[in-house]
Design a protein around this motif. Structure first.
Motif: not given
Length: 283
Positions: A6-7, A10, A13
């Motif tokens: 997820k990091d 992120t 993005l």
């Protein structure tokens, strides 16, 4: 692992807009330019355009002048700015004032600077007025071999302040205890600079060199504004060659010359990074 992914997602993005911008404005146009360099009209000719370029006297002249300017101007700029940074570092109270003053050439609009240089280097300008007063003949800076010296002077004058600030920042990070220890060992001023200062600011030196390689190819703006499309043969650079072929709509030659110029820059930067990496590993 899920949180780590997820990091990463992120972070991706956040940098995605920059990646898209680089792809649209740099990578894709570069690929299109390379493809066009392999064609003449609708016919695929491979490396023919590149071979023809290296048999073109105008291109070879532009390549030689660009290399000569780079070899002379960048070391000269770095030496002068380093010496000025050493001098300013000895006078901390006035250092900030002069650093601000040195940045003026970078922020002043190019059109204003061109007017100044035309007045200074004209046949009846300030420099020739001084030379005539001292008993020397008038120097035709705009139409003789001295035009290269004029462009080198303008380049050094414009970017010297920027380099001084970078070198000053590097000098500020050198521990004063090293100088004190060297003095106790009997080191003179020359040895302090060569044995302590320069080794300690080597990363700054490499960074300044990198920036000046990039800025050296921006000198075309001054050359074009002062001399037009076809300047004196001593300052006919690769950018002039590319610009003139753009006006003539010779896209195959334009694309080929642009690729060669980019490869020239990439090779210099690769050598720079390899040398810097070897130096870092040796430490």
């Amino acid at each position: 692992m899920t949180r780590k992914r997820k990091d990463y997602f992120t972070a991706f993005l956040f940098i995605l807009p920059s990646l898209i911008g680089i792809a649209i404005f740099y990578i894709v146009p570069y690929i299109i330019c390379f493809i066009k360099s392999l064609y003449i009209g609708q016919n695929f000719v491979g490396l023919t355009n590149y071979i023809q370029l290296f048999s073109n006297n105008t291109f070879l002249l532009a390549l030689k002048n660009t290399a000569v300017f780079t070899v002379i101007a960048i070391p000269l700029l770095m030496i002068i700015s380093f010496l000025l940074a050493l001098f300013l570092n000895s006078f901390e109270k006035i250092s900030s004032f002069f650093q601000s003053a040195f940045l003026i050439p970078v922020v002043v609009p190019i059109a204003s600077l061109i007017c100044v240089w035309q007045v200074v280097f004209d046949d009846y300008g300030a420099v020739n007025g001084l030379l005539n007063t001292l008993g020397f003949d008038t120097v035709e800076f705009f139409s003789s071999e001295f035009s290269l010296a004029m462009i080198i002077f303008i380049y050094v004058w414009k970017y010297c302040g920027f380099c001084v600030i970078l070198f000053t920042a590097g000098l500020a990070n050198v521990p004063k205890s090293l100088y004190e220890s060297a003095r106790l060992d009997g080191a003179n001023s020359f040895k302090l600079v060569t044995k302590v200062t320069i080794p300690m600011i080597t990363p700054t030196v490499f960074f300044v060199f990198l920036m000046e390689i990039i800025y050296s190819f921006n000198i075309f703006r001054e050359v074009f504004a002062l001399f037009g499309d076809y300047p004196n043969e001593n300052i006919y650079f690769l950018q002039n060659f590319i610009n003139n072929n753009y006006y003539n709509l010779n896209y195959p030659r334009l694309s080929s010359a642009s690729i060669i110029l980019s490869v020239f820059i990439i090779i210099i930067l690769l050598v720079f990074f390899i040398f810097e990496r070897k130096r870092s590993f040796s430490e």
